[in-house]
Each structure stands twice: as C-alpha cells, then as structure tokens.
Design a protein around this motif. Sequence first.
Motif, mmCIF file in Angstrom:
data_model
loop_
_atom_site.group_PDB
_atom_site.id
_atom_site.type_symbol
_atom_site.label_atom_id
_atom_site.label_comp_id
_atom_site.label_asym_id
_atom_site.label_seq_id
_atom_site.Cartn_x
_atom_site.Cartn_y
_atom_site.Cartn_z
ATOM 1 N N VAL A 252 0.831 -1.205 0.000
ATOM 2 C CA VAL A 252 0.000 0.000 0.000
ATOM 3 C C VAL A 252 0.862 1.250 0.000
ATOM 4 O O VAL A 252 0.597 2.201 -0.756
ATOM 5 C CB VAL A 252 -0.954 -0.009 1.214
ATOM 6 C CG1 VAL A 252 -1.670 1.330 1.347
ATOM 7 C CG2 VAL A 252 -1.977 -1.130 1.081
ATOM 8 N N GLY A 260 -0.445 5.256 -7.616
ATOM 9 C CA GLY A 260 -1.518 4.312 -7.852
ATOM 10 C C GLY A 260 -1.746 4.023 -9.317
ATOM 11 O O GLY A 260 -0.953 4.393 -10.187
ATOM 12 N N MET A 267 -7.860 -1.154 -9.815
ATOM 13 C CA MET A 267 -7.676 -0.936 -8.395
ATOM 14 C C MET A 267 -8.097 -2.155 -7.586
ATOM 15 O O MET A 267 -8.017 -2.128 -6.357
ATOM 16 C CB MET A 267 -8.469 0.296 -7.934
ATOM 17 C CG MET A 267 -8.082 1.586 -8.626
ATOM 18 S SD MET A 267 -8.911 3.030 -7.953
ATOM 19 C CE MET A 267 -8.172 3.117 -6.345
ATOM 20 N N ARG A 268 -8.505 -3.185 -8.264
ATOM 21 C CA ARG A 268 -9.057 -4.329 -7.559
ATOM 22 C C ARG A 268 -8.215 -5.588 -7.709
ATOM 23 O O ARG A 268 -8.514 -6.593 -7.054
ATOM 24 C CB ARG A 268 -10.479 -4.601 -8.061
ATOM 25 C CG ARG A 268 -11.378 -3.367 -8.017
ATOM 26 C CD ARG A 268 -12.829 -3.733 -7.972
ATOM 27 N NE ARG A 268 -13.146 -4.522 -6.802
ATOM 28 C CZ ARG A 268 -14.335 -5.084 -6.575
ATOM 29 N NH1 ARG A 268 -15.300 -4.929 -7.467
ATOM 30 N NH2 ARG A 268 -14.537 -5.807 -5.504
ATOM 31 N N LEU A 284 -7.969 -2.842 -3.715
ATOM 32 C CA LEU A 284 -7.932 -1.538 -3.070
ATOM 33 C C LEU A 284 -9.317 -1.061 -2.634
ATOM 34 O O LEU A 284 -9.425 -0.243 -1.717
ATOM 35 C CB LEU A 284 -7.303 -0.499 -4.010
ATOM 36 C CG LEU A 284 -5.767 -0.503 -4.079
ATOM 37 C CD1 LEU A 284 -5.282 0.424 -5.174
ATOM 38 C CD2 LEU A 284 -5.171 -0.107 -2.746
ATOM 39 N N LYS A 293 -6.799 -4.494 5.151
ATOM 40 C CA LYS A 293 -5.432 -4.614 4.649
ATOM 41 C C LYS A 293 -4.914 -6.044 4.782
ATOM 42 O O LYS A 293 -3.706 -6.268 4.830
ATOM 43 C CB LYS A 293 -4.504 -3.670 5.416
ATOM 44 C CG LYS A 293 -4.655 -2.202 5.054
ATOM 45 C CD LYS A 293 -3.607 -1.357 5.756
ATOM 46 C CE LYS A 293 -2.207 -1.738 5.341
ATOM 47 N NZ LYS A 293 -1.167 -0.911 5.983
ATOM 48 N N ASP A 296 -2.403 -6.953 2.236
ATOM 49 C CA ASP A 296 -1.192 -6.133 2.148
ATOM 50 C C ASP A 296 -0.005 -6.919 2.702
ATOM 51 O O ASP A 296 -0.119 -7.595 3.735
ATOM 52 C CB ASP A 296 -1.405 -4.845 2.944
ATOM 53 C CG ASP A 296 -0.308 -3.838 2.699
ATOM 54 O OD1 ASP A 296 0.381 -3.947 1.661
ATOM 55 O OD2 ASP A 296 -0.145 -2.925 3.539
#
Length: 796
Positions: A252, A260, A267-268, A284, A293, A296
């Motif tokens: 992240v 980004g 974003m997925r 995300l 998270k 992550d």
Amino acid sequence: MSKFLLRAVTLAIGAVSTIASAQESPARADEMFGQELNNTAASAATPTAPRRVSITNATPATASAADASAAAAQSRQTSGFAGALPARNAQVRAGQAPVATGAAFVEQAEFQTEFQKFIFDSVGQDLPIFGANFFANAPSTFAPILNSPVPSEYVLGPGDELLIRGWGTIDIDFRATIDRNGTITIPTIGSVVLAGAKAGDADDIIRNAVAKLYKGVTISVNFGQLRAITVYVVGQASRPGTYTVSSLSTLVTALFASGGPNANGSMRRVQVKRAGRVVTELDLYAFIAKGDKSADVKLQDGDSIYIPAAAGYVALVGKVNSPAVYELKTGSDTIESMLDFAGGMPVVADPRRAFLERIDPNKNRPRSVEQFALDTASLKRPLKDGDVLNITSITPEFSNAVILRGNVDQPVRAPFKPGMRVSDLIPSRDYLITRASVKRQNQVIAIGHDEQVTNEHADTIAARVGDLLDEVNWDYAVVERINRRDISVTLVPFNLGNVFANPGSADNVELQPGDTVTIFSQQDVAVPMDKRRVLVRVEGEVKVPGVYQMSAGETLQSLLAKAGGPTANAYLFGTAFHRETVRKEQEINLEKAARRLEAQLNREQSLSVANQQALASVNPQVLAAQQQAQAELARQKIARFRQLKPTGRIAFNLDPKERSFARLPQLKLENGDRLVVPAMPAFVHVFGAVNVESSSLWRPNTRVKDYLNVAGVTLDADVDQAFVIRADGSVVSRDTGSWLFGSIGGMEVMPGDSVVVPEKFDRETKWTKFLKGTREWAQIFANFGLGAAAIKTLKE
C-alpha cells in the motif's frame, strides 16, 4: 672500566626495548578494530590488577563518518523504466521517500476514460472513478520513519544497522552494519551471523556470542538505519518505474508513493510478484471502503508490483452516498456489492424504483433500460461492463398530513385524523397571532440595568401605536385540496370567523389528507374600507392630540370632534394632512421625474457639445474641460434631486381667509392618516435671487412685491418666473395665477408662505445652473407636497 661498559650496554638495550614496545602499540590497536585495552597489569605499581575491556566505535566523529559511509554505500544507480532512459542517482535512506527514475516522474495529464465521457453525455453528470482521489494528494516525500519501532518479526538483512550496548564485566557501545555476507564483526567477540534472523531475536543472538568470552554482561540491541530495497512498479501505473523504498514498506505504501493506477488501471487486482510467482493480490476497494489490509504484504528487494488493466466499469448515479464510476472485479459483482462500496443508499433513496441502463453491442440499438425494485433478489443481480444504475429519490410527500400556513403562529404540518376539521387544526384564536406580532410586542420595551426604557424613538412611537398585531382577515380563508384522480387543485373557501363563532357551521370544513389551510391577514388580501382597522393621528393645535381608532366612514370632522376641536391658536389654512398611500405614489412619481430630468439634462449637454464643436475657434482642451464640468454638475443635480423625500401631503385648497374648520373637506379617513394643525406662523420666507434670504414678519394685506422690496432682488433675478409655496402645500406661479399680465407681484401673502425668485437663464450662476433646463419646479413642488425645506436641499 669493564663494569662501566657493561652498565652502558645494559641501558642501551633497555632503551631499544622501550622504543620497540612503544611502536608496537598502534599496530596492536589497529589489530583490535578500535578496541581500547585498559590493562592495569602493565603498570609496575599494580602488577596483579584485573583487566577492564571497553569496546566502542560510537564516538560523535566516528558515528558521523559511519553515517556518511553508509549513505555513500547505499547510494546506487537505478535504471529508468523499459531500459530506454538514462540512469538516475538516488540516495537511499531508511524512512525517506521512495525514489523513482526516468519517465516515472513525468506527471500524466488528467484525463477522463471513454466510459466517463459516455456517462457525462448520458446523464449530464461528471462522475469520478471511485478511489482515484485516494492517490490524488500523494505527497512528494514521506515523513521519516527512523524513530518508528521495528517490528519483532522484521527479518534482518544486509544494510541494516544495529546499535549494540553492553555493560558488566566489559563496556560495549558499538555501531554495526550487516555486511553482504549477513554478518557483523564485533572486536574481541568476532563475527555474528544475523542475516535471516528476526529483529526480536537479535538481543539473544548477540548476547550468546558475547557470553562465550565474557560472563555477566547485559546486552541491549537497538536499530538504526534500516536497509533500502528496490521494487518495480509496472503495468497500468500512474508513474511506472523503479522505486527505492524502505525495507519496512508494504504494498500500500509503495502504491501511494507511485501514484496508484492510472485512469485505465485496475484498483481491484493489484499484484505483487516475487521469484516468478504471485505473492498477493490486493483489492484496493476493500482497503479504501472498509480498511481491509489483510492482503497487504511487506515488500522485499526485487519485488514487482503489477497493475493490470481494469476488467470493466459500472456507474452508480442518483441517490447513492458516493455516486461514481466503479470497477468490476469479476463477473460475479452484484448490485449489492457495488452499493456496499458506495456506502449504501441515503434515507431519501426510493428502493421501489431503480433503473438499470445496459449496453449490448450485438444489438442494432445497443442501449436498453429496465426498471425494478431493489428487493433481495434484485440486489443479487450481477452487473456487466457499461451498466448504469440510477436510483431515484422518494417523493417528499406526506400521506397523512395537513398543512396550516399564512397569518398563524407558525406554519405546521399536522397528522391527519379521520373526521378532522379546521377547528382541530386551529384550536383557538391564539394560534392566529403571528411570530412577527409577538416580536413587535416584545420589542416595545428593552430591559436596562436599572430600569425599563422604551425601545422606540420619540418621532416614531406615535406612528407605531396600534401596530402590535397583524389584523386577521376573518371573512376569508381557504383550503387547497389536491384531486389525485385528475391531478387538479380545488379551492374550498370558508369564513374563519364562523369557525370560532359557530363550530357546527359549514365553514368548519372537514379536511382530507394533503389539504393546505391558508389564513390571510388584511394586508395579504385587502378588505373593504368598512372592514379595515383605522388608526389615525392628530397633532398640534387641538385640545386632545393623540392616536384615535376611527370607525369606517368617519371623516376629518369626526377626528377633530374626538380630539376636542381646535384651539384658539389653530391655523386652518396651514393644516397639513398626510396619507401613507399618497406618499408611496409620490415616491414612484418623484423617481419618474428624476429620470425625466436626467434625460433632459443629457439632451441639453449633447446639444451644447454639438454647438461648441461646430465652432472652429473652440480649444479642444477647453471644450473637454467644460464637458466634464457640465457632466459633474448634472450628476450633482440628480443626486440632490433624489434626496427629496415626498411627504404624502394633500392640499385642501381652502380660502386663505377661511377660519371655520367645518369647511374642511368631508374626506374619509384611512389607517395611518395624520392630521397636523399648526399654530399661525409669524413669518414669510424669501428664497432665491434676492439680496438677503430671510424670514420676514408677516403683516396683514401685504403683497409679494412688498416682501421682494424688503429682501431686495438682484440684477440677475427673474421676477416674472417667481412662485409662492403656500402654507397649505399648494404652489402658485405666473402660469397658475390669474394675475394681470401674468405677474404675481400683487398676490397677497399669508403667514407661512415662501416666495421663491429664480435667476435669469442667461447667466451661468449656481442657481441658474440648477434651474436651467426645466420650468417645472413649481409643478414638482405642488405635486409632491414639498415645502421650503426642499428648496434648501436642492440649493446646497
């Protein structure tokens, strides 16, 4: 002699030994890597004392050198993305901002996707991509994390710095950096392998290494500068490239550093690839919308962050908490899951009506729309790429309410009950006292520190007597009723007074759901004169001045009778009568006169300029100065003219010698009328082109010419245009009088009259500049009830 030589040789050998011993010390110190040996056994005084060992390299100078050395060691060349760009030198320090190179730093111009443009053309709304604003304000640098605690599960590796302190049988204050072999070297202790060990185990590993040589030593290990790692951001990234980040960085934080995904990036399904396999895939949306998270991970040196293209988009518009364009992850994304990311629907959303617009490229007309309710089954419906879900708002209409508004205490929306009537909505007359009326009542007095004082000025308090309440129109109120069969409105009028006087009458209308009851004041809908409240004021030379409530149809004589009649000093000819409605009309007409005067002045200025330009001998600069002066004069004229305030006075046109108040006109009174009966004044006023503007004593049977002889007219006086403002508010000039040859010099002057003498137009004085261009002043003073005070205002 032989003894002497033997002794000299012995001394020479001792000196040589001492020098050799002294030369050995630096070499031995170098061999000990900075170790300081405090060996007291070498002292001749205490040959049997134990040794005290101190291991340190953490002096300020040494530490600074170590920082510089570590910074230099960690400085590296990072290649640009795709290998086509020159390398950049990026200094790496733990906790600093990640460094990207080459084209990675080129800011991409903000642009919209084709789907966003399509949505704008379709619904007229510019929708953002959900989650894009999370990266919109990414800082150019990160806050240092040097002082942040190192997690116990952090895996140590080459480049990590340790601060080792120990006390007991030896003293240790040593700074060590793990080398490329994964070890650190401590003087007198030796090499200690730390690569692959966890940060929480570093104390035990070093303590065990020290305990092999020294007993009773307490060890404390802290961490200094941590190593940097290199990661690669590829795919549909906003700023793809090579990034050097802290070894504590996660997926992240690296995404945030790189800006980004770009407008087309996913974003997925952000992936971290390590050693040829996918370590994790981060959604995300789950992080941004819910703070999840779990996917992550901490990055390792050489990791690749891959951002694929988005699989598809849908748009949520209308009554959702976050209208935006949303990315589809798989074909199983449903309306419910998308609404979950959007924060759900607000309470004003109408789940009974949702519209889904869908695109099917295989059809002749690709676009279609369908309507359905957002029930449990519909929420499970899957969405497809290009869908637009529009959720409408509920109609803000009450199904069981009636409304009361107008001249009431406060407008209300009351619940409807079967059999409900107007009297149930207005239980008593107190509900018809407006908040404005209550406010005026409260403002009648203001509480001081020691006493109550009036909150009104002396010149207005009489005008406000009787104005505490807004009078209600008791004869007419109305119910507005909506007919839902043909969507029309029906008015049901009723007599409000009968609702309270006779609740069983038909005026107490039975209400229906949705009815609106409106109550009027006498100002909202003007009632007949006979039904209006009439409060009038009489002042001056009457026996009982005051504010009186009159009945409909009563006249000035009735008012004088209530006030006890005039006193012996009353001056009938100067009686002034003021009416508010007349004053408002005069204000409108005065504004029209001001605009007409303004237009006339502009025309005269234009003619004057044209005539002067026709003369070749006129200096252009002089002409411009004259034009500017004339324009300024015109502005001043209009500004002074607009300062005049109509009084609403009505002239009775009585005979100046009339003495009987019974001869006043039979004028019906209205609310707000004001009658002022003055005492007979003793002066006559003279203004204008006279030697002395004065107020002379009035004498019976005196004429205008007599007062002009006393005041003395100037050479510039235009006596033929003189006019008189009478005490009763009328104006007499040569055009209105029936005087011989049009002169008013022989007109008899009455007490309180004002004689005005203008100047001739052929002289450019202040007075003629004011009067030039119009001969209507006498008419203006007569029409608007302006007196001698207005002349002073215009001249000043």
